[in-house]
Enzyme design. Structure first.
Site, PDB file in Angstrom:
ATOM      1  CE  LYS A  88      20.699   9.399 -34.213  1.00  0.00           C
ATOM      2  NZ  LYS A  88      19.733   9.980 -35.143  1.00  0.00           N
ATOM      3  NE  ARG A 137      10.511  18.091 -37.894  1.00  0.00           N
ATOM      4  CZ  ARG A 137      11.022  17.210 -37.038  1.00  0.00           C
ATOM      5  NH1 ARG A 137      10.347  16.123 -36.733  1.00  0.00           N
ATOM      6  NH2 ARG A 137      12.187  17.425 -36.473  1.00  0.00           N
ATOM      7  CB  SER A 175      11.102   9.034 -35.980  1.00  0.00           C
ATOM      8  OG  SER A 175      11.007   9.177 -37.370  1.00  0.00           O
TER       9      SER A 175
HETATM   10  O1  PNS Z   1      17.034  11.644 -39.523  1.00  0.00           O
HETATM   11  P1  PNS Z   1      18.252  12.257 -38.897  1.00  0.00           P
HETATM   12  O2  PNS Z   1      18.736  11.394 -37.750  1.00  0.00           O
HETATM   13  O3  PNS Z   1      18.037  13.699 -38.518  1.00  0.00           O
HETATM   14  O4  PNS Z   1      19.421  12.243 -40.031  1.00  0.00           O
HETATM   15  C1  PNS Z   1      20.699  12.739 -39.752  1.00  0.00           C
HETATM   16  C2  PNS Z   1      21.675  12.415 -40.895  1.00  0.00           C
HETATM   17  C3  PNS Z   1      21.656  10.947 -41.232  1.00  0.00           C
HETATM   18  C4  PNS Z   1      21.270  13.212 -42.107  1.00  0.00           C
HETATM   19  C5  PNS Z   1      23.097  12.870 -40.426  1.00  0.00           C
HETATM   20  O5  PNS Z   1      23.361  12.334 -39.173  1.00  0.00           O
HETATM   21  C6  PNS Z   1      24.197  12.437 -41.397  1.00  0.00           C
HETATM   22  O6  PNS Z   1      24.297  12.956 -42.484  1.00  0.00           O
HETATM   23  N1  PNS Z   1      25.026  11.475 -40.972  1.00  0.00           N
HETATM   24  C7  PNS Z   1      26.112  10.953 -41.776  1.00  0.00           C
HETATM   25  C8  PNS Z   1      27.484  11.283 -41.179  1.00  0.00           C
HETATM   26  C9  PNS Z   1      27.950  12.653 -41.619  1.00  0.00           C
HETATM   27  O7  PNS Z   1      28.114  12.941 -42.789  1.00  0.00           O
HETATM   28  N2  PNS Z   1      28.118  13.562 -40.622  1.00  0.00           N
HETATM   29  C10 PNS Z   1      28.496  14.934 -40.855  1.00  0.00           C
HETATM   30  C11 PNS Z   1      27.253  15.799 -40.970  1.00  0.00           C
HETATM   31  S1  PNS Z   1      27.662  17.490 -41.205  1.00  0.00           S
END
Ligand code: PNS
Length: 211
Positions: A88, A137, A175
């Site tokens: 990102k 939400r 955000s």
């Molecule tokens: O605030 P966000 O961007 O919705 O958060 C997303 C997040 C960080 C929770 C998700 O992308 C994540 O857990 N990333 C870590 C990598 C991972 O474990 N991916 C598999 C998810 S099933």
């Protein structure tokens, strides 16, 4: 009225009954039962529940803070965990997001802020967390969140995902929208903490002065 429960896991022989009925005064709907807490007798380890609240937090919004407040009341320890994501292109650096979150949560003695990378389930296991906290939400969040929760469960069945709803006032807040509104000159007052508003001004206009 106080209620008592007796918890006796096989691994720890000596547990005493403790008060489990606590109220969360900021939440509507009357009494909210506090989770059943197992209080070991002296000499044994506390059976505390640690949860991870993961996210990008780019930037932190009042919706995130609302969820942190709620999470801090039902978990013994809450780790707000910012994903270090090189894919990102965040507006705020990881250090900036850490600093803002730390500042805004410093009054909670059971909340701490960290960064993580890699798989969430691995990080959660490393932290000995029992749950992942996520906010829902609206129905539109549900599909993605359900997919993520079920995949995380497949990867690590011991880890539970707990969904909580922020206050209705934040149900349309994200955000992404905060950044877009600010970029286009709109007001984000009341949607993010003042500190974040100030940091947004610095980012976009190179000044901390009030608009
Ligand atoms: O605030 P966000 O961007 O919705 O958060 C997303 C997040 C960080 C929770 C998700 O992308 C994540 O857990 N990333 C870590 C990598 C991972 O474990 N991916 C598999 C998810 S099933």
């Amino acid at each position: 009225m106080a209620e008592y429960s007796r918890c006796k896991p096989a691994s720890a022989p000596a547990y005493v009954s403790v008060r489990i009925n606590a109220e969360i005064p900021t939440l509507p709907g009357g009494t909210f039962r506090h989770k059943i807490r197992c209080q070991p007798q002296s000499g044994t380890q506390l059976n505390l529940v640690c949860a991870i609240y993961p996210g990008s937090f780019d930037p932190l919004t009042n919706g995130h803070l609302d969820l942190i407040e709620r999470g801090s009341k039902i978990f013994d320890e809450l780790i707000v965990s910012i994903l270090r994501n090189s894919e990102k292109d965040p507006l705020f650096t990881l250090e900036e997001r850490l600093e803002m979150l730390q500042e805004m949560t410093k009054h909670y003695d059971n909340v701490r802020v960290e960064a993580f990378e890699g798989m969430l389930v691995d990080y959660a296991m490393q932290k000995k967390a029992k749950a992942v906290l996520r906010g829902i939400r609206a129905i539109s969040d549900y599909e993605y969140e359900l997919q993520m929760a079920l995949m995380n469960r497949k990867l690590q069945p011991q880890l539970e995902t707990v969904f909580m709803m922020p206050a209705e006032a934040y149900s349309y807040l994200s955000s992404r929208l905060v950044k877009e509104i600010f970029r286009l000159g709109g007001s984000v007052r009341g949607l993010v903490p003042e500190l974040v508003e100030q940091r947004l001004r610095e980012k976009f206009h190179g000044t901390a002065a009030t608009l």
